[in-house]
Design a protein around this motif. Structure first.
Motif, PDB file in Angstrom:
ATOM      1  N   HIS A   8       0.830  -1.207   0.000  1.00 42.68           N
ATOM      2  CA  HIS A   8       0.000   0.000   0.000  1.00 42.68           C
ATOM      3  C   HIS A   8       0.862   1.253   0.000  1.00 42.68           C
ATOM      4  O   HIS A   8       2.052   1.185   0.292  1.00 42.68           O
ATOM      5  CB  HIS A   8      -0.964   0.027   1.197  1.00 42.68           C
ATOM      6  CG  HIS A   8      -0.296   0.064   2.542  1.00 42.68           C
ATOM      7  ND1 HIS A   8      -0.009  -1.078   3.263  1.00 42.68           N
ATOM      8  CD2 HIS A   8       0.148   1.096   3.299  1.00 42.68           C
ATOM      9  CE1 HIS A   8       0.559  -0.735   4.411  1.00 42.68           C
ATOM     10  NE2 HIS A   8       0.687   0.576   4.463  1.00 42.68           N
ATOM     11  N   GLU A  54      -3.694   3.754   1.806  1.00 40.50           N
ATOM     12  CA  GLU A  54      -3.978   3.852   3.240  1.00 40.50           C
ATOM     13  C   GLU A  54      -4.042   5.336   3.584  1.00 40.50           C
ATOM     14  O   GLU A  54      -3.019   6.022   3.548  1.00 40.50           O
ATOM     15  CB  GLU A  54      -2.852   3.184   4.051  1.00 40.50           C
ATOM     16  CG  GLU A  54      -3.033   3.327   5.561  1.00 40.50           C
ATOM     17  CD  GLU A  54      -1.831   2.812   6.365  1.00 40.50           C
ATOM     18  OE1 GLU A  54      -0.684   2.863   5.870  1.00 40.50           O
ATOM     19  OE2 GLU A  54      -2.043   2.388   7.513  1.00 40.50           O
ATOM     20  N   HIS A  78       4.281   7.196   3.166  1.00 40.81           N
ATOM     21  CA  HIS A  78       5.186   6.049   3.106  1.00 40.81           C
ATOM     22  C   HIS A  78       4.758   5.071   2.021  1.00 40.81           C
ATOM     23  O   HIS A  78       3.621   5.104   1.555  1.00 40.81           O
ATOM     24  CB  HIS A  78       5.276   5.334   4.466  1.00 40.81           C
ATOM     25  CG  HIS A  78       4.005   4.707   4.946  1.00 40.81           C
ATOM     26  ND1 HIS A  78       3.070   5.379   5.693  1.00 40.81           N
ATOM     27  CD2 HIS A  78       3.502   3.460   4.779  1.00 40.81           C
ATOM     28  CE1 HIS A  78       2.051   4.571   5.965  1.00 40.81           C
ATOM     29  NE2 HIS A  78       2.288   3.391   5.420  1.00 40.81           N
ATOM     30  N   GLU A 128       7.945   1.060   4.658  1.00 41.21           N
ATOM     31  CA  GLU A 128       7.370   0.107   5.599  1.00 41.21           C
ATOM     32  C   GLU A 128       7.461  -1.281   4.961  1.00 41.21           C
ATOM     33  O   GLU A 128       7.288  -1.419   3.752  1.00 41.21           O
ATOM     34  CB  GLU A 128       5.892   0.463   5.853  1.00 41.21           C
ATOM     35  CG  GLU A 128       5.168  -0.507   6.785  1.00 41.21           C
ATOM     36  CD  GLU A 128       3.682  -0.175   6.981  1.00 41.21           C
ATOM     37  OE1 GLU A 128       3.132   0.657   6.245  1.00 41.21           O
ATOM     38  OE2 GLU A 128       3.070  -0.773   7.883  1.00 41.21           O
TER      39      GLU A 128
END
Ligand code: ZN
Length: 148
Positions: A8, A54, A78, A128
């Protein structure tokens, strides 16, 4: 360790509700919402093909997302890569000398194990990692595999 896909993109917004219309116009819908008290953030996931967007909304003035909005305004916060083995990934990155925010995986959204690299390691991009759930074992052919 291998990267399976972009899981994501995290997008920092002042308000999830105010950010939604453009995504809805693109045909995306909220799949799930979650509040992460430790990060002082509210999230909404909108699947987009194999990946998701997200949306991240701060729930307190001292939330990392509130600080991001203050410094940079809204935008991509991110990128999250799904990896097959997060422990191996963190070991490999640490062995290469990359700066990690999490040396060990921590519980993330959706019950997945996640970890963040320091933005310094990603050339200014916060990365991430999220461990993809192992796919369930293939069903055994009828009558096989249950005998001793
Ligand atoms: Zn994320």
């Amino acid at each position: 360790m291998s990267v399976l896909r972009i899981d994501h993109l995290g997008v920092a917004v002042a308000s999830i509700e105010e950010a939604l219309p453009v995504y809805r116009a693109l045909g995306l819908e909220v799949d799930r919402r979650e509040e992460v008290p430790t990060q002082k953030v509210r999230t909404a996931f909108l699947p987009a093909g194999d990946s998701s967007i997200e949306l991240l909304e701060p729930t307190a003035a001292d939330s990392p997302i509130a600080k991001f909005l203050e410094k940079r305004g809204g935008g991509i916060h991110h990128v999250c890569f799904a990896v097959d083995d997060i422990d191996a990934a963190l070991d490999e990155l640490a062995a290469c000398g990359f700066r990690l925010i999490h040396r060990e995986a921590v519980p993330g959204a959706d019950g997945k194990r996640v970890a963040f690299l320091h933005p310094e390691a990603g050339g200014g991009v916060l990365i991430e990692l999220s461990e993809a759930r192992p796919s369930p074992p293939a069903p055994l052919p009828e009558g096989e595999g249950r005998r001793p």
